[in-house]
Design a protein around this motif. Structure first.
Motif, PDB file in Angstrom:
ATOM      1  N   VAL A  57       0.858  -1.198   0.000  1.00  0.00           N
ATOM      2  CA  VAL A  57       0.000   0.000   0.000  1.00  0.00           C
ATOM      3  C   VAL A  57       0.892   1.245   0.000  1.00  0.00           C
ATOM      4  O   VAL A  57       1.879   1.307   0.729  1.00  0.00           O
ATOM      5  N   CYS A  58       0.541   2.212  -0.833  1.00  0.00           N
ATOM      6  CA  CYS A  58       1.340   3.439  -0.951  1.00  0.00           C
ATOM      7  C   CYS A  58       0.606   4.635  -0.338  1.00  0.00           C
ATOM      8  O   CYS A  58      -0.598   4.582  -0.080  1.00  0.00           O
ATOM      9  N   ALA A  59       1.383   5.710  -0.182  1.00  0.00           N
ATOM     10  CA  ALA A  59       0.829   6.937   0.408  1.00  0.00           C
ATOM     11  C   ALA A  59      -0.404   7.405  -0.364  1.00  0.00           C
ATOM     12  O   ALA A  59      -1.421   7.780   0.234  1.00  0.00           O
ATOM     13  N   THR A  88       4.851  14.066   3.289  1.00  0.00           N
ATOM     14  CA  THR A  88       5.187  12.650   3.442  1.00  0.00           C
ATOM     15  C   THR A  88       6.691  12.427   3.371  1.00  0.00           C
ATOM     16  O   THR A  88       7.414  13.204   2.744  1.00  0.00           O
ATOM     17  N   GLN A  89       7.131  11.363   4.038  1.00  0.00           N
ATOM     18  CA  GLN A  89       8.516  10.891   3.922  1.00  0.00           C
ATOM     19  C   GLN A  89       8.564   9.585   3.153  1.00  0.00           C
ATOM     20  O   GLN A  89       9.624   8.986   3.013  1.00  0.00           O
ATOM     21  N   SER A  90       7.395   9.131   2.728  1.00  0.00           N
ATOM     22  CA  SER A  90       7.329   7.849   2.021  1.00  0.00           C
ATOM     23  C   SER A  90       6.494   8.030   0.752  1.00  0.00           C
ATOM     24  O   SER A  90       5.394   7.490   0.640  1.00  0.00           O
ATOM     25  N   PRO A  91       7.023   8.821  -0.205  1.00  0.00           N
ATOM     26  CA  PRO A  91       6.275   9.102  -1.433  1.00  0.00           C
ATOM     27  C   PRO A  91       6.136   7.859  -2.296  1.00  0.00           C
ATOM     28  O   PRO A  91       6.927   6.912  -2.168  1.00  0.00           O
ATOM     29  N   ASP A  92       5.164   7.886  -3.184  1.00  0.00           N
ATOM     30  CA  ASP A  92       5.006   6.767  -4.119  1.00  0.00           C
ATOM     31  C   ASP A  92       6.259   6.625  -4.991  1.00  0.00           C
ATOM     32  O   ASP A  92       6.712   5.514  -5.279  1.00  0.00           O
ATOM     33  N   TYR A  93       6.798   7.759  -5.431  1.00  0.00           N
ATOM     34  CA  TYR A  93       7.960   7.777  -6.328  1.00  0.00           C
ATOM     35  C   TYR A  93       8.909   8.895  -5.910  1.00  0.00           C
ATOM     36  O   TYR A  93       8.494   9.845  -5.240  1.00  0.00           O
ATOM     37  N   LEU A  94      10.176   8.795  -6.373  1.00  0.00           N
ATOM     38  CA  LEU A  94      11.070   9.947  -6.242  1.00  0.00           C
ATOM     39  C   LEU A  94      10.512  11.096  -7.078  1.00  0.00           C
ATOM     40  O   LEU A  94      10.584  12.254  -6.698  1.00  0.00           O
ATOM     41  N   VAL A 101       0.222  12.619  -8.236  1.00  0.00           N
ATOM     42  CA  VAL A 101      -0.348  11.274  -8.372  1.00  0.00           C
ATOM     43  C   VAL A 101      -1.794  11.278  -7.878  1.00  0.00           C
ATOM     44  O   VAL A 101      -2.706  10.758  -8.538  1.00  0.00           O
ATOM     45  N   ILE A 102      -2.015  11.891  -6.729  1.00  0.00           N
ATOM     46  CA  ILE A 102      -3.369  11.927  -6.139  1.00  0.00           C
ATOM     47  C   ILE A 102      -4.309  12.737  -7.025  1.00  0.00           C
ATOM     48  O   ILE A 102      -5.437  12.311  -7.314  1.00  0.00           O
ATOM     49  N   ASP A 149       1.951   8.744   5.707  1.00  0.00           N
ATOM     50  CA  ASP A 149       3.187   7.962   5.707  1.00  0.00           C
ATOM     51  C   ASP A 149       2.896   6.476   5.818  1.00  0.00           C
ATOM     52  O   ASP A 149       1.935   6.068   6.485  1.00  0.00           O
ATOM     53  N   VAL A 150       3.728   5.713   5.126  1.00  0.00           N
ATOM     54  CA  VAL A 150       3.683   4.247   5.218  1.00  0.00           C
ATOM     55  C   VAL A 150       5.100   3.772   5.561  1.00  0.00           C
ATOM     56  O   VAL A 150       5.679   2.920   4.890  1.00  0.00           O
ATOM     57  N   ILE A 151       5.598   4.338   6.653  1.00  0.00           N
ATOM     58  CA  ILE A 151       6.993   4.104   7.033  1.00  0.00           C
ATOM     59  C   ILE A 151       7.230   2.661   7.483  1.00  0.00           C
ATOM     60  O   ILE A 151       8.372   2.191   7.478  1.00  0.00           O
ATOM     61  N   SER A 152       6.191   1.938   7.861  1.00  0.00           N
ATOM     62  CA  SER A 152       6.416   0.533   8.261  1.00  0.00           C
ATOM     63  C   SER A 152       7.080  -0.248   7.131  1.00  0.00           C
ATOM     64  O   SER A 152       7.810  -1.207   7.376  1.00  0.00           O
ATOM     65  N   ARG A 153       6.816   0.182   5.900  1.00  0.00           N
ATOM     66  CA  ARG A 153       7.409  -0.528   4.752  1.00  0.00           C
ATOM     67  C   ARG A 153       8.912  -0.300   4.663  1.00  0.00           C
ATOM     68  O   ARG A 153       9.593  -0.985   3.923  1.00  0.00           O
TER      69      ARG A 153
END
Lengths: 356, 75
Positions: A57-59, A88-94, A101-102, A149-153
């Motif tokens: 799952v992404c941001a 965010t610190q966990s973007p879908d892409y650089l 994207v959203i 954020d999805v930092i767990s990943r």
């Protein structure tokens, strides 16, 4: 630096948390520590349950789910959103920006300001600064401030230093102009010389991810993580927070000529219960005016924790009326920021679950 | 009221804290043990050690912890 705003408000708040819940007790076996020591830590830090995404799952997935909910419920009209700020610190892409994207996934109008901010635990307050500034433009009437954020990943499940406290999630704050002219005082400080206290060393251009950066190694305290994963110097971060945050709050209140007792709630970022109680003790704030229960229920989701603390603890009160709130965020950068503002009444104040 | 040595022993039963002058350097406590230690000291002595005092030099050994606790003793 001191900042001053007026005629700005948060009109609605939505938190989106993954339905997937894990518990500290079931994850203890992953850590290379005796169970008794881990359980002691659980009691002190407030570790219990945390919400983390299940799978890739992404941001933007969490953010789009939340915005679609607001559109479907009538809380936000699709064309009323003039700016999208994604922190965010966990973007879908650089690249491209997650805000783009959203915007594209939801088919939002082209007449829109999309902006990404790379910030973490101070990101809600930082995002409000930016939203308030955008509202200086007459063409911008409503800003959707998304912290996600999805930092767990990017956190090692074998790192007891970080994994038990990490949570994933998103929040959407609708920010707009207000007729209330109450001054909104704020302040912000940053110290990039201490940037390595919280970082993901590999994966950018300075140190690209390779098979070597993915190798787990012991940090000397039986925590195993790779260079592709979150690294937190717990002692340095604790010390940073205890040294820098109390003077920031005192300075904020002094500038605003406000007494501690005149603030209804101190809604701070939620790293762990121990750290927050030590902050409350230093500032002589009663614990009931400073919630510290987000980590035990949901985990620490960086810039999302302040909105989650608000929704979890103050939903009914903020739907019915208003409070004087002191917000404070502190973390990656290192960055520390605070704001004193009237909060509420809100048009909506909800928490929804992103399905597993 | 438990002694400092007893509190330390409760956190790390396998370690002999009386023989070390630097718990961190000797690998007897890690950063998260320190959180537990300060929480236990708060409860045992009915105090709240300031977050500003939670720095490595204040928990290097039993003498350092004793010195820190003296700051919180009632006059």
């Amino acid at each position: 630096m001191n900042l001053l705003f007026s005629r700005r408000k948060i009109s609605g708040l939505l938190a989106v948390l993954p339905a997937h819940e894990r518990s500290f007790v079931e994850e203890m076996a992953n850590f290379n520590f005796p169970a008794a020591r881990s359980l002691k830590l659980k009691a002190v830090m407030g570790y219990d349950k945390h919400r983390i995404v299940n799978g890739p799952v992404c941001a933007s997935d969490l953010a789009c789910f939340g915005l679609e909910h607001l559109f479907a419920s009538g809380s936000l009209k699709r064309d009323d959103c003039d700016a999208l700020i994604v922190v965010t610190q966990s973007p879908d892409y650089l690249m491209p920006p997650t805000s783009s994207v959203i915007q594209g996934r939801l088919g939002l109008k082209h007449d829109m300001f999309c902006l990404d901010i790379n910030q973490g635990c101070a990101g809600f307050v930082m995002g409000l600064f930016q939203a308030f500034l955008l509202l200086d433009q007459p063409a911008i009437r409503k800003v959707a401030l998304i912290n996600v954020d999805v930092i767990s990943r990017r956190t090692s499940p074998r790192d007891r230093n970080s994994y038990p406290l990490v949570g994933d999630g998103a929040s959407i704050a609708i920010v707009e102009r207000s007729e209330d002219g109450t001054p909104i005082h704020a302040n912000l400080k940053m110290d990039g010389t201490r940037r390595e206290a919280l970082m993901i060393p590999a994966g950018g251009l300075r140190l690209p991810s390779t098979p070597e950066t993915a190798v787990l190694s012991d940090d000397g305290e039986n925590n195993f993580r790779s260079q592709d994963q979150l690294r937190m110097d717990g002692t340095a971060v604790f010390n940073f927070v205890q040294v820098e945050v109390p003077p920031m709050i005192r300075q904020l209140l002094e500038t605003a000529q406000t007494q501690m007792d005149d603030v209804d709630y101190f809604l701070f970022h939620q790293p762990n219960r121990f750290m927050l109680e030590k902050l409350a003790d230093q500032l002589k704030i009663p614990y009931e005016k400073m919630p510290s229960n987000v980590v035990e229920h949901y985990g620490n989701s960086s810039g999302v924790t302040i909105p989650v603390a608000i929704v979890h603890n103050l939903r009914q009160r903020l739907l019915a009326g208003s409070i004087r709130a002191c917000l404070a965020g502190f973390g990656v950068g290192l960055t520390w920021a605070s704001m004193l503002l009237p909060l509420g009444p809100l048009d909506f104040c909800d928490l929804i679950e992103f399905p597993s | 009221m438990p002694t400092i040595a007893e509190i330390l022993k409760d956190i790390r039963p396998e370690a002999d804290f009386t023989r070390s002058h630097d718990f961190l350097a000797d690998g007897m406590l890690d950063s998260f043990d320190l959180v537990t230690l300060f929480s236990d000291l708060d409860k045992a002595y009915g105090i709240s050690i300031s977050g500003l005092n939670i720095v490595p030099e204040n928990f290097q050994n039993i003498a350092a912890i004793q010195k820190l606790l003296e700051k919180y003793r009632q006059p």
